[in-house]
Design a protein around this motif. Structure first.
Motif, PDB file in Angstrom:
ATOM      1  N   GLY B  57       0.783  -1.221   0.000  1.00  0.00           N
ATOM      2  CA  GLY B  57       0.000   0.000   0.000  1.00  0.00           C
ATOM      3  C   GLY B  57       0.814   1.269   0.000  1.00  0.00           C
ATOM      4  N   SER B  58       2.062   1.202  -0.463  1.00  0.00           N
ATOM      5  CA  SER B  58       2.880   2.409  -0.474  1.00  0.00           C
ATOM      6  C   SER B  58       2.921   3.043  -1.850  1.00  0.00           C
ATOM      7  N   GLY B  59       2.237   2.459  -2.812  1.00  0.00           N
ATOM      8  CA  GLY B  59       2.209   3.048  -4.145  1.00  0.00           C
ATOM      9  C   GLY B  59       3.221   2.464  -5.094  1.00  0.00           C
ATOM     10  N   LYS B  60       3.897   1.394  -4.681  1.00  0.00           N
ATOM     11  CA  LYS B  60       4.943   0.874  -5.551  1.00  0.00           C
ATOM     12  C   LYS B  60       4.401   0.169  -6.790  1.00  0.00           C
ATOM     13  N   SER B  61       3.237  -0.478  -6.660  1.00  0.00           N
ATOM     14  CA  SER B  61       2.645  -1.106  -7.843  1.00  0.00           C
ATOM     15  C   SER B  61       2.101  -0.063  -8.799  1.00  0.00           C
ATOM     16  N   MET B  62       1.646   1.059  -8.233  1.00  0.00           N
ATOM     17  CA  MET B  62       1.146   2.137  -9.073  1.00  0.00           C
ATOM     18  C   MET B  62       2.266   2.683  -9.941  1.00  0.00           C
ATOM     19  N   PHE B  63       3.454   2.723  -9.395  1.00  0.00           N
ATOM     20  CA  PHE B  63       4.611   3.190 -10.153  1.00  0.00           C
ATOM     21  C   PHE B  63       4.842   2.269 -11.352  1.00  0.00           C
ATOM     22  N   ALA B  64       4.710   0.959 -11.123  1.00  0.00           N
ATOM     23  CA  ALA B  64       4.898   0.004 -12.221  1.00  0.00           C
ATOM     24  C   ALA B  64       3.856   0.230 -13.304  1.00  0.00           C
ATOM     25  N   ILE B 242      10.354   3.558  -1.376  1.00  0.00           N
ATOM     26  CA  ILE B 242       9.131   4.352  -1.534  1.00  0.00           C
ATOM     27  C   ILE B 242       8.355   4.261  -0.229  1.00  0.00           C
ATOM     28  N   TYR B 243       7.891   5.421   0.242  1.00  0.00           N
ATOM     29  CA  TYR B 243       7.079   5.426   1.465  1.00  0.00           C
ATOM     30  C   TYR B 243       5.904   6.371   1.266  1.00  0.00           C
ATOM     31  N   ALA B 244       4.722   5.892   1.530  1.00  0.00           N
ATOM     32  CA  ALA B 244       3.511   6.711   1.433  1.00  0.00           C
ATOM     33  C   ALA B 244       3.473   7.457   0.109  1.00  0.00           C
ATOM     34  N   PHE B 245       3.623   6.736  -0.975  1.00  0.00           N
ATOM     35  CA  PHE B 245       3.419   7.229  -2.336  1.00  0.00           C
ATOM     36  C   PHE B 245       4.499   8.178  -2.830  1.00  0.00           C
ATOM     37  N   GLU B 246       5.587   8.275  -2.092  1.00  0.00           N
ATOM     38  CA  GLU B 246       6.678   9.138  -2.521  1.00  0.00           C
ATOM     39  C   GLU B 246       7.984   8.372  -2.426  1.00  0.00           C
ATOM     40  N   PRO B 290       0.470   5.372   6.002  1.00  0.00           N
ATOM     41  CA  PRO B 290      -0.833   6.032   5.888  1.00  0.00           C
ATOM     42  C   PRO B 290      -1.585   5.618   4.632  1.00  0.00           C
ATOM     43  N   ALA B 291      -2.918   5.789   4.667  1.00  0.00           N
ATOM     44  CA  ALA B 291      -3.751   5.564   3.491  1.00  0.00           C
ATOM     45  C   ALA B 291      -3.701   6.815   2.622  1.00  0.00           C
ATOM     46  N   PRO B 292      -4.007   6.683   1.319  1.00  0.00           N
ATOM     47  CA  PRO B 292      -3.878   7.841   0.433  1.00  0.00           C
ATOM     48  C   PRO B 292      -4.723   9.026   0.881  1.00  0.00           C
ATOM     49  N   ALA B 293      -5.841   8.760   1.563  1.00  0.00           N
ATOM     50  CA  ALA B 293      -6.740   9.858   1.909  1.00  0.00           C
ATOM     51  C   ALA B 293      -6.211  10.712   3.060  1.00  0.00           C
ATOM     52  N   ASN B 294      -5.404  10.141   3.953  1.00  0.00           N
ATOM     53  CA  ASN B 294      -4.913  10.966   5.052  1.00  0.00           C
ATOM     54  C   ASN B 294      -3.400  10.878   5.223  1.00  0.00           C
ATOM     55  N   VAL B 295      -2.737  11.424   4.227  1.00  0.00           N
ATOM     56  CA  VAL B 295      -1.284  11.474   4.260  1.00  0.00           C
ATOM     57  C   VAL B 295      -0.887  12.614   5.202  1.00  0.00           C
TER      58      VAL B 295
END
Lengths: 332, 711
Positions: B57-64, B242-246, B290-295
């Motif tokens: 849930g840190s956004g790493k698959s989204m990067f792929a 990558i941590y919390a989408f960054e 954190p979840a994307p909604a409350n970073v």
């Protein structure tokens, strides 16, 4: 011994069970065999001796025999395809069934296939356009159509299209003035007569098939292998057929074959409404006339059809879905 | 945020040649309000292996997905993605649908986590290859011979695999077939999203080393995305965290491992159980991502960061060069982080720090004693068949003898399918043995009335082990009703509250009214653990109890298990496929590890002995398969087994079952089976002829492909 053989051996066993049940259940019905006939004959002023002789001649089982003896006689008859003599029609039951069954099979197979094909097409389109107006209207109509029982359509069509507008005939399987045979005129007549029963038996089923196809397709569309197929650059058409449709239809396949079996029994009311000379029609005739041999014959044929449908489904599912190694179908 | 283009930043002596330049790339949902990938600026160098590490849930698959412009709807991808391929530079986001269709798989291909789900279940593997070749207008015959070559280099039999349906292959085979499928068009870049997460360690390592070979042979650039830092550290050239989408840290592998700058990276290095670092150094990271909604505002890591200051709460640090521009980090306090947060991989000689605390075996009778235990499964068959043919028998457990003392800890270690779960279940009476005997406190297990309550289990997946319709208080009351039938509701409640507080679920009053789905995975597992312990058990079977828990929490759960062991005076049967976890828990508890292979125990001993002085070749192989965080490790060593795949348990090999894969097998091993014997000079026991210096093994010929290696 392999699964196929085992599964085949089970069929005669099932049919024996069915024959026993029909034999027993019908005998439990109030009135007992031949009461109706006896009353009729007596009304005509026939004396008791003559009635008994007449009844004995009519049936393949003699009422004065003990129940086990009757049972054995009956089973031997079934094996020899001798289902007795219809009391009301005064013909061998097997002959009546032989004439009626093709019409029923025709109606059921055509309507079920039609229902399946239309339902699958509608459902997959809805799944592809999930969330659009087409999808919501389609789902709404599907639910509406499937919640109305088929005999309502049948009566409505009969009243409007057959009696008021006279577009379709109101009874029979073909025009009696046309000679049966492989002629265009006869085929047209057959279709003309079968159209209303088939349509009314199809509409509701399209709705339910479309809904389950829509659900299955949406699920498959969300599966990873569809995503991978897209990334691999496969054409949309190939993904739609080989990936989505194939995997969405598979779980519905066994259902389809079972449905054909069940719908054979469903024709009872349908054929009665359209006075269509199929199995169901004669079943009702048999019930009304307390014609036990005819009733038992019709029950037997309908159940054997169901048993065979399940058998075919079991036999072929392994061929169609490679994941199911025959015998241990734990998925679906 | 870094506003520089990465190309200008990354100049150094090795002159990077970026094949992919990703600049200020975002993926947003719900009309741009929540970011699942924020300001990603990374460049991927030609022919490198870039390891991307992050928690789930840190956004790493989204990067792929972003690299392939394949972000799932309704996500919106913005930014700049430039691909410098052999035919010039391509702006990926500017491609038309048809261009994109051609671009994917020909230039950049992707391997997903679950190979099982990446194949169409109703199509043969071969069709997947041919249809891919056809849709890219390639010659099918040439493409298929390349595919066969690929499959062969991945240790697969091409014909067998191609003519199989996906479900007919094992997980490891599927994953390798998928790798071959992704390479069939000879792409420049391969993106791998957790490609090995569902596999056994040995298979993971084998695939990794094969990847390393493939990368060199076919000039691939590999982006390897994983949650498992030590795993990727073995093969990566550079790593990005990558941590919390960054992205919080990017740099050469050696710099990340030996001189990590971001507190999160340092914590991750510290939190991962691994076999080289001393035990006391391992610590878990508090809290969760954190979840994307409350970073959180400012630096996203600040709520969990030990060196956070007020600045961190308000100002988001930019991803900038730490020492050189090649090592970039997003942290305000790099110096303090390096000083205050120690990472144990910095020093060598891990084992000198650990003391073996083997508990002296108690003189009393053992708690559980298995002798020659067998559990055989017959494949299900109907009546007529069962009368005629011989049924297939899976020997899940085949002749195991083991004794467990009170307050003991035994860890069953092995690949999936080796029978460790079946053995565990048989030990606590959940699986009827088909042969041999189990005694519980001296009496046969099935004659013991108390045994059912005294032997408890913790399942792998806590969410399915808890009844979703009952509150925590109801779930935990159940065992108390059994152990303390006369306790009042208030007494039970206070007992539960104090236990929840004890296991770190505070405030307990809030937790006990919740339903299982309202808890995180780690919390659920604690509830399962409490439920088992409230029965006052003599032994608890923990079946892969930490595998479903996020990596950063595993140590925490294991520590809890250990603390509670002392408190509740129970024994543990700990089942694991992961040597580093097994080592952590057994070494702390002074227990033993029993290595299982195809239904048999092949070696048993203390964790330290198995790691430093393994006697069975299979233990050595497992040791090799366990990723070690260190600079000297490299992924290019060949797997030390002759066969990668585990043999079919229905027809296990004759003689020593390991002989088909054993790197040192000889003729003797084919037909004679070694017995588990106590080692003469060290603790534990081993089932290998090599432990006996006078055995005829030493005179027989090595098998095909096996090495001499006299010892």
């Amino acid at each position: 011994m392999n699964y196929y053989l085992r599964r085949t051996i089970r069929i005669p066993a099932t049919i024996l069970g069915v024959a026993t049940l029909t034999f027993g259940l019908i005998r439990l019905l109030p009135g007992g065999p031949f009461t109706q006939l006896r009353i009729q004959l007596r009304r005509r002023g026939m004396d008791a001796q003559e009635i008994n002789a007449r009844i004995e001649a009519l049936q393949n089982i003699r009422p004065d025999k003990s129940l086990p003896e009757q049972y054995i006689d009956y089973l031997i008859g079934v094996v020899q395809l001798d289902l007795g003599q219809s009391i009301s029609l005064n013909k061998p039951v097997i002959e009546v069934i032989g004439q009626a069954l093709p019409w029923t099979v025709f109606i059921v197979i055509v309507s079920t296939l039609l229902m399946f094909i239309l339902g699958v097409l509608l459902g997959s389109l809805q799944a592809y356009w999930e969330g659009t107006t087409f999808d919501s209207v389609g789902s709404g109509l599907s639910i509406l159509f499937m919640s109305i029982p088929y005999y309502i359509y049948a009566v409505a069509f009969l009243v409007v299209l057959a009696f008021s507008w006279r577009v379709f005939p109101t009874s029979a399987a073909a025009d009696r003035s046309i000679e049966a045979g492989f002629t265009v005129a006869y085929a047209v007549s057959v279709l003309h007569h079968a159209a209303l029963p088939i349509i009314s038996f199809t509409i509701g089923g399209v709705g339910s098939t479309a809904l389950s196809m829509r659900g299955n397709s949406i699920q498959v569309l969300g599966r990873e292998f569809v995503e991978v197929a897209r990334l691999r650059g496969l054409s949309d058409q190939r993904i739609a057929t080989r990936y989505v449709a194939m995997n969405a239809i598979l779980p519905m396949y066994t259902g389809l074959l079972l449905l054909i079996g069940f719908r054979l029994g469903g024709t009872v009311v349908l054929e009665e409404i359209f006075t269509y000379p199929g199995l169901g029609f004669y079943l009702i005739e048999g019930v009304n006339a307390n014609d036990y041999p005819l009733m038992m014959g019709c029950f037997m044929v309908i159940t054997i059809a169901l048993v065979l449908a399940v058998y075919v489904a079991d036999m072929t599912y392994g061929l169609i879905d490679p994941r199911i190694s025959v015998g241990d179908a734990d998925e679906y | 945020m870094s506003s520089h283009s990465p190309g200008s930043q990354e100049h150094d002596n090795r002159q990077p040649d970026p094949i992919l330049e990703i600049t200020d790339t975002n993926v947003t949902y719900t009309d741009g309000e929540s970011y699942v990938l924020e300001d990603a600026s990374v460049s991927i160098h030609r022919d490198e292996i870039l390891g991307i590490v992050g928690e789930s849930g840190s956004g790493k698959s989204m990067f792929a997905s972003a690299i392939l412009d394949a972000v799932p709807d309704p996500g919106v991808l913005t930014g700049q993605l430039r691909y410098n391929g052999p035919d010039g530079t391509v702006d990926i986001l500017g491609l038309s649908d048809e261009q994109l269709r051609a671009f994917r798989w020909e230039e950049i291909a992707m391997v997903f986590q679950g190979a099982m789900h990446s194949f169409n279940p109703t199509m043969k593997i071969k069709t997947h290859f041919t249809e891919t070749l056809q849709s890219h207008d390639r010659s099918v015959s040439e493409g298929m011979s390349f595919a066969r070559e690929l499959l062969e280099s991945l240790y697969l039999e091409p014909e067998r695999v191609l003519n199989a349906y996906p479900h007919e292959l094992s997980g490891g085979m599927q994953q390798r077939a998928l790798i071959a499928l992704s390479m069939v068009l000879n792409p420049e870049v391969l993106i791998m999203d957790e490609p090995t997460a569902a596999l056994d360690l040995l298979m993971q390592r084998s695939i990794l080393s094969l990847l390393h070979d493939l990368q060199a042979e076919y000039d691939l650039t590999i982006v390897f995305i994983t949650h498992d830092l030590p795993l990727v550290a073995g093969i990566a050239d550079r790593m990005a965290i990558i941590y919390a989408f960054e992205f919080v840290e990017i740099g050469p592998r050696d710099a990340i491992i030996s001189n990590a700058a971001h507190p999160y990276t340092r914590a991750l290095l510290q939190a991962t159980p691994n076999i080289n670092s001393p035990l006391e150094a391992m610590e878990s990271i508090e809290g969760q991502g954190p979840a994307p909604a409350n970073v959180p505002s400012g630096c996203r890591f600040h709520p969990r960061c030990p060196v956070a200051t007020e600045e961190c709460e308000s100002v988001d640090p930019a991803l900038e060069g730490a020492e050189s521009n090649r090592h970039r980090v997003a942290c305000h306090h790099v110096e303090r982080a390096r000083e205050e947060l120690t990472v144990s991989t910095d020093e060598a000689g891990a084992f000198s720090a650990t003391e073996s605390t083997t508990r002296p075996s108690t003189d009393g009778e053992p708690l559980l004693e298995l002798s020659d235990l067998e559990v055989h499964f017959e494949s299900s068959q109907g009546l007529p068949e069962g009368l005629i043919g011989d049924p297939d028998v899976v020997r899940a457990v085949d002749g195991v003898s083991l004794s467990i003392e009170p307050q003991d800890l035994v860890c069953l270690l092995g690949e999936s399918g080796c029978g460790k779960t079946t053995l565990g279940k048989a030990m606590i009476g959940l699986q009827e043995p088909t042969g041999g005997s189990i005694t519980f406190r001296g009496d046969p297990l099935d004659e013991h009335d108390d045994a059912r309550a005294a032997l408890q289990i913790i399942h792998q997946d806590p969410s399915s082990a808890l009844n979703p319709n009952r509150r925590i208080v109801d779930i935990l009351s159940e065992p108390l009703l059994h152990t303390h039938p006369n306790a009042s509701i208030a007494e039970r409640r206070s007992r539960i509250t104090s236990l929840l507080e004890r296991i770190g679920m505070t405030p307990a009053d809030a937790y006990i009214e919740r339903y299982p789905h309202q808890l995180s995975g780690g919390e659920q597992q604690r509830v399962v653990l409490s439920r088992a312990l409230l029965m006052d058990p003599d032994a608890v079977l923990a079946d892969e109890a930490i595998s479903a828990v996020d990596v950063s929490l595993r140590i925490e759960i294991m520590d809890l298990l250990l603390e509670l062991q002392a408190e509740f005076e129970t024994s543990y049967l700990f089942i694991s496929h992961d040597l580093s976890n097994a080592r952590y828990i057994t070494e702390h508890a002074g227990g033993r590890i029993a290595v299982m292979y195809l239904g048999e125990i092949v070696e048993i001993g203390t964790a330290q002995r198995l790691l430093t002085d393994p006697r069975h070749p299979y233990t050595e192989v497992l040791r090799w398969a366990t990723p070690a965080l260190g600079l000297d490790t490299d992924g290019d060593d060949e797997p030390p087994v002759r066969e990668i795949d585990v043999p079919d348990p229905i027809n296990p090999p004759s003689g020593c079952r390991f002989h088909t894969r054993c790197p040192v097998a000889r003729e003797t091993c084919v037909d004679t089976s070694p017995e588990l014997r106590d080692c003469a000079d060290v603790d534990g026991a081993v089932a290998c002829f090599r432990s006996d210096p006078d055995h005829q093994y030493w005179e027989s010929e090595p098998l095909d492909g096996a090495s001499e290696r006299p010892e």
